[in-house]
Write an enzyme that holds these catalytic residues in place. Sequence first.
Site, PDB file in Angstrom:
ATOM      1  N   ASP A  41       0.875  -1.165   0.000  1.00  0.00           N
ATOM      2  CA  ASP A  41       0.000   0.000   0.000  1.00  0.00           C
ATOM      3  C   ASP A  41       0.920   1.225   0.000  1.00  0.00           C
ATOM      4  O   ASP A  41       2.111   1.134   0.305  1.00  0.00           O
ATOM      5  CB  ASP A  41      -0.880  -0.042   1.253  1.00  0.00           C
ATOM      6  CG  ASP A  41      -1.712   1.204   1.409  1.00  0.00           C
ATOM      7  OD1 ASP A  41      -2.420   1.559   0.454  1.00  0.00           O
ATOM      8  OD2 ASP A  41      -1.639   1.827   2.480  1.00  0.00           O
ATOM      9  N   ASP A  64      -0.152   5.135   0.882  1.00  0.00           N
ATOM     10  CA  ASP A  64      -0.382   6.102   1.964  1.00  0.00           C
ATOM     11  C   ASP A  64      -0.402   5.404   3.313  1.00  0.00           C
ATOM     12  O   ASP A  64      -1.216   4.513   3.549  1.00  0.00           O
ATOM     13  CB  ASP A  64      -1.715   6.826   1.752  1.00  0.00           C
ATOM     14  CG  ASP A  64      -1.737   7.640   0.470  1.00  0.00           C
ATOM     15  OD1 ASP A  64      -0.897   8.539   0.342  1.00  0.00           O
ATOM     16  OD2 ASP A  64      -2.594   7.365  -0.399  1.00  0.00           O
ATOM     17  N   ASP A  77      -1.643  -1.072   6.016  1.00  0.00           N
ATOM     18  CA  ASP A  77      -1.847  -0.440   7.320  1.00  0.00           C
ATOM     19  C   ASP A  77      -3.308  -0.352   7.740  1.00  0.00           C
ATOM     20  O   ASP A  77      -3.592   0.186   8.807  1.00  0.00           O
ATOM     21  CB  ASP A  77      -1.225   0.961   7.330  1.00  0.00           C
ATOM     22  CG  ASP A  77      -1.932   1.927   6.386  1.00  0.00           C
ATOM     23  OD1 ASP A  77      -2.302   1.504   5.275  1.00  0.00           O
ATOM     24  OD2 ASP A  77      -2.114   3.099   6.759  1.00  0.00           O
TER      25      ASP A  77
END
Length: 223
Positions: free
Chosen positions: A12, A14, A173
């Site tokens: 991922d 961001d 995250d």
Amino acid sequence: MTDFPFSVVGFDLDGTLCDTAADLGNALNRTLEHAGRPTFPLDVVRRFIGGGSGQMLRAALAETGGYDEAEFPPLQDVLFGYYGDAIAVHSRLYPGGESMLDALAARGVTLAVATNKREAFARQLLDELGLSARFATIIGGDTLGPGKAKPAPDMLQEMVARCGGGRAAFVGDTTFDVGAARAAGLPVVAVSFGFHDLPPPLLGADAVIDHFDALVPTLARLG
């Protein structure tokens, strides 16, 4: 080094590879000011990040009085304008990120990015940070069309296919990342320093790391 258990590792963007909160937060707050809404401190903005810019804006509008669906597209265009003009002012790799990417590449791993950020913005950010060449493919939330972004498995399945197949793992995250990895049948590592929508131990990942120095040994253990 050919004994590493994964031939593909996806990330991922961001809150996982890069801390982009300040640039996203500045663009969001300028958009809220444009709309006559109150703005948010950075620690609150972090709660809105993870599902793409549209979800971020919707969450902020919902917490500042709600919105009519008809007013959303023009405000999203305003957000895109502000963000595209200042996408990499403060955004950086998290500590240890460059060494971690080097270590995976040295083990023959093909690297990829799969993010719910729009592909054009993901490419622009990685270009401006000098990172694009490290990744075999960059897949955004709009790359495959509506309904295919995380937590659906499509982006991660496409990521593996574009990287030539083989055993793959994903690093993220949020529940979007873990859900997509689970749906795609991939092991998933969560980072504790990202933009979580649940506390990291509750995300359901196979492992949680506190620093990128731990990623290579963690993947070796999971393999």
